[in-house]
Write a protein that holds these residues in place. Structure first.
Motif, PDB file in Angstrom:
ATOM      1  N   VAL A  47       0.727 -10.398  -2.912  1.00 35.43           N
ATOM      2  CA  VAL A  47       1.571  -9.214  -2.782  1.00 35.43           C
ATOM      3  C   VAL A  47       1.018  -8.396  -1.624  1.00 35.43           C
ATOM      4  O   VAL A  47      -0.185  -8.144  -1.556  1.00 35.43           O
ATOM      5  N   ARG A  96       2.010   1.062   2.584  1.00 38.90           N
ATOM      6  CA  ARG A  96       1.955   2.493   2.297  1.00 38.90           C
ATOM      7  C   ARG A  96       3.317   3.118   2.577  1.00 38.90           C
ATOM      8  O   ARG A  96       3.916   2.884   3.619  1.00 38.90           O
ATOM      9  N   ASN A  97       3.825   3.859   1.615  1.00 33.21           N
ATOM     10  CA  ASN A  97       5.097   4.587   1.739  1.00 33.21           C
ATOM     11  C   ASN A  97       6.307   3.688   1.979  1.00 33.21           C
ATOM     12  O   ASN A  97       7.276   4.111   2.587  1.00 33.21           O
ATOM     13  N   ASN A  98       6.256   2.442   1.502  1.00 30.78           N
ATOM     14  CA  ASN A  98       7.400   1.543   1.668  1.00 30.78           C
ATOM     15  C   ASN A  98       8.425   1.829   0.575  1.00 30.78           C
ATOM     16  O   ASN A  98       8.172   1.581  -0.600  1.00 30.78           O
ATOM     17  N   GLN A  99       9.563   2.326   0.955  1.00 29.31           N
ATOM     18  CA  GLN A  99      10.607   2.685  -0.006  1.00 29.31           C
ATOM     19  C   GLN A  99      11.215   1.467  -0.689  1.00 29.31           C
ATOM     20  O   GLN A  99      11.830   1.581  -1.731  1.00 29.31           O
ATOM     21  N   ASN A 100      11.029   0.285  -0.098  1.00 29.87           N
ATOM     22  CA  ASN A 100      11.601  -0.929  -0.677  1.00 29.87           C
ATOM     23  C   ASN A 100      10.639  -1.636  -1.628  1.00 29.87           C
ATOM     24  O   ASN A 100      10.947  -2.705  -2.132  1.00 29.87           O
ATOM     25  N   GLY A 101       9.465  -1.075  -1.850  1.00 27.85           N
ATOM     26  CA  GLY A 101       8.513  -1.667  -2.782  1.00 27.85           C
ATOM     27  C   GLY A 101       7.593  -2.674  -2.113  1.00 27.85           C
ATOM     28  O   GLY A 101       7.590  -2.852  -0.898  1.00 27.85           O
ATOM     29  N   ASP A 102       6.809  -3.332  -2.948  1.00 32.79           N
ATOM     30  CA  ASP A 102       5.841  -4.320  -2.479  1.00 32.79           C
ATOM     31  C   ASP A 102       6.544  -5.574  -1.969  1.00 32.79           C
ATOM     32  O   ASP A 102       7.663  -5.892  -2.392  1.00 32.79           O
ATOM     33  N   HIS A 122      -1.613  -1.367   4.963  1.00 32.98           N
ATOM     34  CA  HIS A 122      -1.247  -2.377   3.981  1.00 32.98           C
ATOM     35  C   HIS A 122      -2.449  -2.785   3.145  1.00 32.98           C
ATOM     36  O   HIS A 122      -3.591  -2.550   3.512  1.00 32.98           O
ATOM     37  N   GLN A 179       1.157  -4.835  -0.290  1.00 29.15           N
ATOM     38  CA  GLN A 179       1.572  -3.459  -0.508  1.00 29.15           C
ATOM     39  C   GLN A 179       1.621  -2.774   0.851  1.00 29.15           C
ATOM     40  O   GLN A 179       0.736  -2.983   1.687  1.00 29.15           O
TER      41      GLN A 179
END
Length: 129
Positions: free
Chosen positions: A65, A69-75, A92, A67
């Motif tokens: 996964v 930071r501040n990704n509105q679409n999720g992981d 990330h 991740q």
């Protein structure tokens, strides 16, 4: 014309069998100032970014996964055969929490695996295998 140094094919699975350490990228190829790296991931890496370099993750085995930071679409979930490019400057955190994951990384030779961070996972000198 430049000298040709290696005309041998590379088997990714063979190269992966040569090491077991996690979060220690190994160089398996070079081209145009870029390194092709193989790494085994397990657990969480930690948040970091690469100021000047994009970073390509291609999953060879397992699942990771990414991740953001501040990704509105999720992981970003990557399974075997999936790839994702983290754009330069994007913070990330790779996580392989469902077992070991083997990834191919493609990035400029100058890229440090922990970006601007320095910690116990930082590797400044990478082994060629």
């Amino acid at each position: 014309m430049s000298a040709v140094t290696n005309l041998s094919k590379v088997n990714i699975n063979e190269k992966a069998s040569l090491f077991s350490a996690h979060w220690t990228p190994k160089i398996i190829g070079e081209l145009n100032g870029q390194h092709v790296k193989l790494a085994k991931l397990l657990g969480e890496f930690g948040w970091h970014s690469h100021k000047d370099e994009d970073e390509l993750f291609l999953v060879i085995k397992g699942q990771v996964v990414i991740q953001l930071r501040n990704n509105q679409n999720g992981d970003i979930l990557l399974n075997e055969g999936d790839m994702f490019i983290v754009p330069r400057g994007v913070e990330h955190n790779p996580k392989a929490e469902n077992g070991e994951c083997t990834v191919l990384l493609f990035e400029p030779a100058s890229t440090v695996n922990t970006g601007g961070e320095r910690n116990d996972k930082t590797h400044l000198e990478l082994e060629h295998i």
